[in-house]
Design an enzyme around this catalytic site. Structure first.
Site, PDB file in Angstrom:
ATOM      1  N   LYS A  63       0.821  -1.213   0.000  1.00  0.00           N
ATOM      2  CA  LYS A  63       0.000   0.000   0.000  1.00  0.00           C
ATOM      3  C   LYS A  63       0.855   1.263   0.000  1.00  0.00           C
ATOM      4  O   LYS A  63       1.888   1.323   0.674  1.00  0.00           O
ATOM      5  CB  LYS A  63      -0.868   0.045   1.257  1.00  0.00           C
ATOM      6  CG  LYS A  63      -1.982  -0.985   1.304  1.00  0.00           C
ATOM      7  CD  LYS A  63      -2.783  -0.793   2.586  1.00  0.00           C
ATOM      8  CE  LYS A  63      -3.727  -1.947   2.863  1.00  0.00           C
ATOM      9  NZ  LYS A  63      -4.893  -1.983   1.977  1.00  0.00           N
ATOM     10  N   ARG A 107     -23.272  -2.422  -3.300  1.00  0.00           N
ATOM     11  CA  ARG A 107     -24.624  -2.155  -3.824  1.00  0.00           C
ATOM     12  C   ARG A 107     -24.671  -0.826  -4.574  1.00  0.00           C
ATOM     13  O   ARG A 107     -25.339  -0.707  -5.604  1.00  0.00           O
ATOM     14  CB  ARG A 107     -25.645  -2.149  -2.688  1.00  0.00           C
ATOM     15  CG  ARG A 107     -26.000  -3.543  -2.178  1.00  0.00           C
ATOM     16  CD  ARG A 107     -27.271  -3.493  -1.355  1.00  0.00           C
ATOM     17  NE  ARG A 107     -27.570  -4.754  -0.686  1.00  0.00           N
ATOM     18  CZ  ARG A 107     -28.211  -5.770  -1.258  1.00  0.00           C
ATOM     19  NH1 ARG A 107     -28.615  -5.673  -2.521  1.00  0.00           N
ATOM     20  NH2 ARG A 107     -28.440  -6.866  -0.585  1.00  0.00           N
ATOM     21  N   GLY A 111     -13.791  -4.980   6.115  1.00  0.00           N
ATOM     22  CA  GLY A 111     -14.767  -5.495   7.075  1.00  0.00           C
ATOM     23  C   GLY A 111     -15.072  -6.968   6.955  1.00  0.00           C
ATOM     24  O   GLY A 111     -15.905  -7.477   7.703  1.00  0.00           O
TER      25      GLY A 111
END
Lengths: 203, 296
Positions: free
Chosen positions: B83, B167, B216
């Site tokens: 990262k 979503r 998560g």
């Protein structure tokens, strides 16, 4: 005549691009995750992905033996990149072979890391005279091949990049990532000849 | 073309396509990396602290020490990612010099630029970037990201934000699909995304690069949930090495990612895993401490 049902080993890796390529050449792709999914397939694609991860899942879900049995029974199989490693009898760095039916030795990550991934045009007379545009991604190379293995293409540096041994076809590169479908057509031709041979035997 | 051409768009997106159906695991030591590879990870993300520790530790979170990245590269044969901070193109130059296989321009680290992300087309190494909605995904693709992931809320063990983001991306794509060609100009303006990418998505009905999920994921069921919602692969951060039995959880998440639509196998792999990582309810996190809001 019904479309040929061709399995794609769908434990991990580039499954969707192979499914699209198979549909484009007139086959019906079937995802294979468990031994029961192998029922009735007329060919099997072992896609690119991470060979270590795919091999572990093949062991965990008892897929090695049934796939080896199908290969021995003459069902055509097509391995790309990691799929070629899975078909190989010998792996250079001492990794455990998986299906172990293709009489070659391969070296994993033979070209280096992702920065060394490349595209190049290859000559592959088995699919015609026009050069074949090939995409190599952290690709393996064939470092040794047995007498029954035919070399179909080499990379620009002369290393073996595509082979055929009877019903087994393998490429170090990814024909499913380009729009040239000739390698998938070649594979489907193997599926078609087996079907014809079986029909003749029954008839 | 008689000679080989490296670091093309096709090879960048191609590596992401090879990771589909797999699990990319955060690791902070070479030993972790070996555990991850042994469990069936398709790649590892090398970093000094997993997100839940970054959250706990506070302060400025930066690129990892190159020594750690080299050790991890030496420990495994699967791809190694690392990262860099948002906008910190020099950290990215260093990671490219270390020959990592993918760079994550990540909101988990403290942003270095509050307006600009990295010009990722300028690099030979491919990039993955996080997003919360379609506009953010398409801005990152426009800048050269060859893989997109949801941001989720890293280090919480709470899947709710990743679900929200996945979503939102899917809904955004469905809305673009319904538009007429002349309506895409206004849509691009509204999404604050390059018109060409907007037009491409409207035609394809999906992102032009692989769409993964992160942030998560703590259980096999979380991984399978994201796959059923359309994620092609899953990143797991703190969820593995902050659980009671990392090896068991790692293997179970790998199997769940493959057999994401087989509830019998999901039940089997979810059994007896021990204590998962301790989760955080989003309302416990002050808005200014949320990682997903970083990035523009």
């Amino acid at each position: 005549m019904t479309l040929a049902r061709v399995g794609i080993l769908a434990l991990q890796g580039a499954v969707r691009p192979h499914a699209e390529a198979l549909r484009a050449v007139g086959a019906e792709p079937v995802e294979v995750r468990l031994p029961r999914d192998l029922a009735g397939i007329e060919g099997l694609v072992l896609p690119g992905g991470e060979s270590t991860a795919i091999r572990k899942l093949m062991v965990a879900y008892d897929l090695l033996e049934p796939i080896r049995a199908l290969a021995d029974a003459g069902i055509p199989m097509f391995g790309t990149c990691a799929g070629m490693i899975l078909l190989a009898r010998r792996i250079g760095d001492g990794d455990e072979p998986a299906v172990a039916v293709l009489d070659v030795e391969v070296r994993r990550n033979a070209y280096g890391r992702q920065l060394d991934s490349f595209e190049a045009n290859l000559d592959m007379p088995a699919v015609g005279d026009a050069p074949l545009h090939a995409v190599f991604i952290r690709a393996p190379a064939v470092t040794d091949a047995g007498p029954a293995v035919e070399v179909l293409a080499r990379d620009p540096a002369g290393r073996t990049a595509a082979v055929r041994q009877g019903n087994l076809l393998a490429t170090a590169f990814h024909p499913e990532l380009t729009t040239d479908r000739r390698v998938h057509q070649l594979f489907l031709a193997l599926v078609g000849s087996r079907r014809a041979a079986q029909a003749a035997a029954v008839g | 073309m008689t000679t080989a051409e490296t670091s093309t768009w096709t090879t960048k997106v191609g590596l992401a396509r090879m990771l589909a159906g797999g699990v990319i695991m955060d690791v902070v030591t070479a030993d972790h990396a070996r555990v991850a590879e042994e469990a069936g990870a398709v790649a590892v993300m090398a970093l000094e602290r997993v997100p839940s520790d970054i959250r706990k530790y506070g302060g400025v979170a930066r690129m990892s020490d190159p020594k750690l990245i080299e050790e991890i590269k030496g420990a495994v044969t699967i791809p190694v990612m690392a990262k860099c901070r948002i906008g910190h193109f020099v950290e990215a130059q260093i990671l490219q010099s270390l020959e990592v296989d993918y760079i994550d321009e990540s909101e988990v680290l403290t942003p270095a630029d509050e307006e600009h992300h990295i010009d990722k087309h300028a690099f030979a190494v491919p990039f993955v970037c996080g997003c919360r909605d379609l506009g953010e995904a398409l801005r990152r693709i426009g800048e050269g990201a060859a893989m997109i992931r949801t941001k989720g809320e890293a280090g919480t063990g709470n899947i709710v934000e990743a679900v929200r983001h996945m979503r939102a991306v899917k809904r955004g794509i469905a809305q673009l699909r319904a538009l007429r060609p002349e309506e895409l100009f206004a849509a691009a303006k509204e999404l604050r995304a390059p018109l060409a990418v907007v037009q491409q998505v409207a035609e394809l009905g999906e992102l032009p690069v692989p769409n993964f999920s992160a942030g998560g994921v703590a259980t096999p069921a979380d991984a399978a949930l994201m796959r059923q919602l359309g994620a092609e692969a899953v990143f797991v951060g703190s969820g593995i090495f902050k659980s009671e039995h990392p090896e068991r959880v790692a293997k179970a998440i790998v199997k769940a990612t493959t057999h994401y639509d087989n509830p019998d196998i999901l039940a089997e792999v979810s059994t007896g895993l021990g204590e998962p990582m301790h989760g955080l309810e989003l309302s416990e996190i002050p808005v200014e401490e949320r990682l997903a809001v970083r990035g523009w």
